[in-house]
Motif scaffolding. Sequence first.
Motif, short mmCIF file in Angstrom:
data_model
loop_
_atom_site.label_atom_id
_atom_site.label_comp_id
_atom_site.label_asym_id
_atom_site.label_seq_id
_atom_site.Cartn_x
_atom_site.Cartn_y
_atom_site.Cartn_z
N ALA A 275 14.70 -107.80 4.31
CA ALA A 275 14.46 -106.53 3.63
C ALA A 275 15.05 -106.55 2.23
O ALA A 275 14.81 -105.63 1.44
CB ALA A 275 15.09 -105.39 4.44
N ARG A 276 15.81 -107.57 1.92
CA ARG A 276 16.35 -107.73 0.57
C ARG A 276 15.27 -108.36 -0.30
O ARG A 276 14.93 -109.53 -0.15
CB ARG A 276 17.61 -108.60 0.59
CG ARG A 276 18.77 -107.90 1.27
CD ARG A 276 19.95 -108.79 1.53
NE ARG A 276 20.48 -109.45 0.33
CZ ARG A 276 21.65 -110.08 0.30
NH1 ARG A 276 22.42 -110.14 1.39
NH2 ARG A 276 22.06 -110.66 -0.81
N THR A 277 14.72 -107.58 -1.19
CA THR A 277 13.52 -108.00 -1.93
C THR A 277 13.72 -108.11 -3.43
O THR A 277 12.76 -108.24 -4.17
CB THR A 277 12.36 -107.02 -1.66
OG1 THR A 277 12.75 -105.70 -2.07
CG2 THR A 277 12.01 -107.00 -0.18
N SER A 278 14.97 -108.06 -3.89
CA SER A 278 15.21 -108.14 -5.34
C SER A 278 14.86 -109.53 -5.86
O SER A 278 14.87 -110.52 -5.11
CB SER A 278 16.68 -107.84 -5.65
OG SER A 278 17.51 -108.88 -5.20
N GLU A 279 14.58 -109.60 -7.14
CA GLU A 279 14.25 -110.88 -7.76
C GLU A 279 15.41 -111.86 -7.62
O GLU A 279 15.20 -113.06 -7.36
CB GLU A 279 13.90 -110.68 -9.23
CG GLU A 279 13.49 -111.97 -9.93
CD GLU A 279 13.15 -111.75 -11.39
OE1 GLU A 279 12.19 -112.39 -11.87
OE2 GLU A 279 13.85 -110.95 -12.05
N SER A 280 16.64 -111.38 -7.79
CA SER A 280 17.80 -112.27 -7.70
C SER A 280 17.94 -112.88 -6.30
O SER A 280 18.29 -114.05 -6.16
CB SER A 280 19.08 -111.51 -8.07
OG SER A 280 19.31 -110.44 -7.17
N ASP A 281 17.66 -112.07 -5.25
CA ASP A 281 17.72 -112.61 -3.89
C ASP A 281 16.64 -113.66 -3.67
O ASP A 281 16.89 -114.70 -3.04
CB ASP A 281 17.56 -111.49 -2.87
CG ASP A 281 18.84 -110.67 -2.70
OD1 ASP A 281 19.93 -111.25 -2.84
OD2 ASP A 281 18.74 -109.46 -2.42
N ARG A 282 15.46 -113.40 -4.17
CA ARG A 282 14.37 -114.37 -4.01
C ARG A 282 14.72 -115.68 -4.72
O ARG A 282 14.53 -116.77 -4.17
CB ARG A 282 13.07 -113.81 -4.59
CG ARG A 282 12.43 -112.69 -3.77
CD ARG A 282 11.30 -112.05 -4.56
NE ARG A 282 10.64 -111.00 -3.84
CZ ARG A 282 9.51 -111.12 -3.15
NH1 ARG A 282 8.92 -112.31 -3.10
NH2 ARG A 282 8.97 -110.12 -2.52
N ILE A 283 15.23 -115.57 -5.94
CA ILE A 283 15.59 -116.77 -6.70
C ILE A 283 16.69 -117.55 -5.97
O ILE A 283 16.63 -118.77 -5.86
CB ILE A 283 16.05 -116.38 -8.11
CG1 ILE A 283 14.85 -115.86 -8.92
CG2 ILE A 283 16.69 -117.57 -8.83
CD1 ILE A 283 15.22 -115.29 -10.27
N THR A 284 17.69 -116.81 -5.48
CA THR A 284 18.75 -117.48 -4.73
C THR A 284 18.19 -118.22 -3.52
O THR A 284 18.56 -119.37 -3.25
CB THR A 284 19.79 -116.45 -4.25
OG1 THR A 284 20.41 -115.84 -5.38
CG2 THR A 284 20.87 -117.12 -3.39
N GLY A 285 17.29 -117.55 -2.79
CA GLY A 285 16.70 -118.17 -1.61
C GLY A 285 16.00 -119.48 -1.92
O GLY A 285 16.16 -120.47 -1.18
N PHE A 286 15.26 -119.53 -3.01
CA PHE A 286 14.58 -120.76 -3.39
C PHE A 286 15.55 -121.79 -3.97
O PHE A 286 15.42 -122.99 -3.70
CB PHE A 286 13.46 -120.46 -4.39
CG PHE A 286 12.25 -119.80 -3.78
CD1 PHE A 286 11.48 -120.47 -2.85
CD2 PHE A 286 11.90 -118.51 -4.14
CE1 PHE A 286 10.37 -119.87 -2.27
CE2 PHE A 286 10.78 -117.89 -3.57
CZ PHE A 286 10.02 -118.57 -2.64
N ASP A 287 16.52 -121.33 -4.76
CA ASP A 287 17.47 -122.25 -5.39
C ASP A 287 18.30 -123.03 -4.37
O ASP A 287 18.68 -124.18 -4.62
CB ASP A 287 18.41 -121.50 -6.34
CG ASP A 287 17.74 -121.15 -7.66
OD1 ASP A 287 16.64 -121.69 -7.93
OD2 ASP A 287 18.32 -120.34 -8.43
N ILE A 288 18.62 -122.40 -3.24
CA ILE A 288 19.46 -123.08 -2.25
C ILE A 288 18.66 -123.87 -1.23
O ILE A 288 19.22 -124.44 -0.30
CB ILE A 288 20.38 -122.08 -1.52
CG1 ILE A 288 19.56 -121.07 -0.73
CG2 ILE A 288 21.32 -121.40 -2.49
CD1 ILE A 288 20.42 -120.11 0.09
N GLY A 289 17.33 -123.89 -1.39
CA GLY A 289 16.53 -124.76 -0.54
C GLY A 289 15.54 -124.09 0.37
O GLY A 289 14.90 -124.76 1.20
N GLY A 290 15.35 -122.77 0.24
CA GLY A 290 14.32 -122.09 1.03
C GLY A 290 12.94 -122.51 0.58
O GLY A 290 12.73 -122.81 -0.60
N ASP A 291 11.99 -122.57 1.50
CA ASP A 291 10.63 -122.99 1.16
C ASP A 291 9.69 -121.82 0.93
O ASP A 291 8.66 -121.97 0.26
CB ASP A 291 10.07 -123.86 2.30
CG ASP A 291 10.88 -125.12 2.49
OD1 ASP A 291 10.67 -126.07 1.74
OD2 ASP A 291 11.75 -125.14 3.39
#
Length: 228
Positions: free
Chosen positions: A81-97
């Motif tokens: 439910a966390r949909t901010s741009e910063s959360d999305r970027i963090t998710g991808f930066d740490i290895g999320g696909d």
Amino acid sequence: MKNNILIIDDDADLSFVITDMLEGYGYNVTSAESADEAFGLLSSRHFDLILLDINLPDSTGFEICKELRRVSDVPVIFASARTSESDRITGFDIGGDDYLPKPYSMAELFSRIKALLRRAYGDSDEKAPIVFGNVKVDISARSVTKNGVPVGLSLKEFDLLACLCGHMGTAVSKESLLSEVWGTFSDVEPSTLAVHIRWLREKLEDEPASPKYIKTVYKVGYILEVSE
């Protein structure tokens, strides 16, 4: 071989709905409600994909993903439910696909999972087209033909048909269909489902008023019945 999927989410009701949907499509699904439980499973079992929430009672999905990436390249879909741009970027930066914001429909989730598994492991998970009567449904290509002629379906019509195909021969409740096609948190009325069923019958059945395949199950829901 069936793909093994791990759901890490403290929402047990949502995990149950997702598990029911994915098992209907032939996947093996395990769920964990905390980071501690998830690491216990990950240390002893192999998983082909992880569906990972961010907010957990004893940690965060970000921390789990960081630890995972030290030892594994298993595909990870963040679902939060966390949909901010910063959360999305963090998710991808740490290895999320992939990153799927809540609320989401079961149809979109299934599509994301199939796409990620395909990218990660190739096309071995693709299913053969489903044929009933003079209708052919190719789930992978999202195409439908009747007597060899393409049938134009809306996105929701196709998702509904794909859901029925995934449970072929089994009655599916109205609640399950609404959840899988329109989303767990959707406020769509059952009448909308009935309308889409009618549209599918008009496009696919030879006699829509007396359907041979897409049948109503009294006080339950609908079934794609193929007796041929």
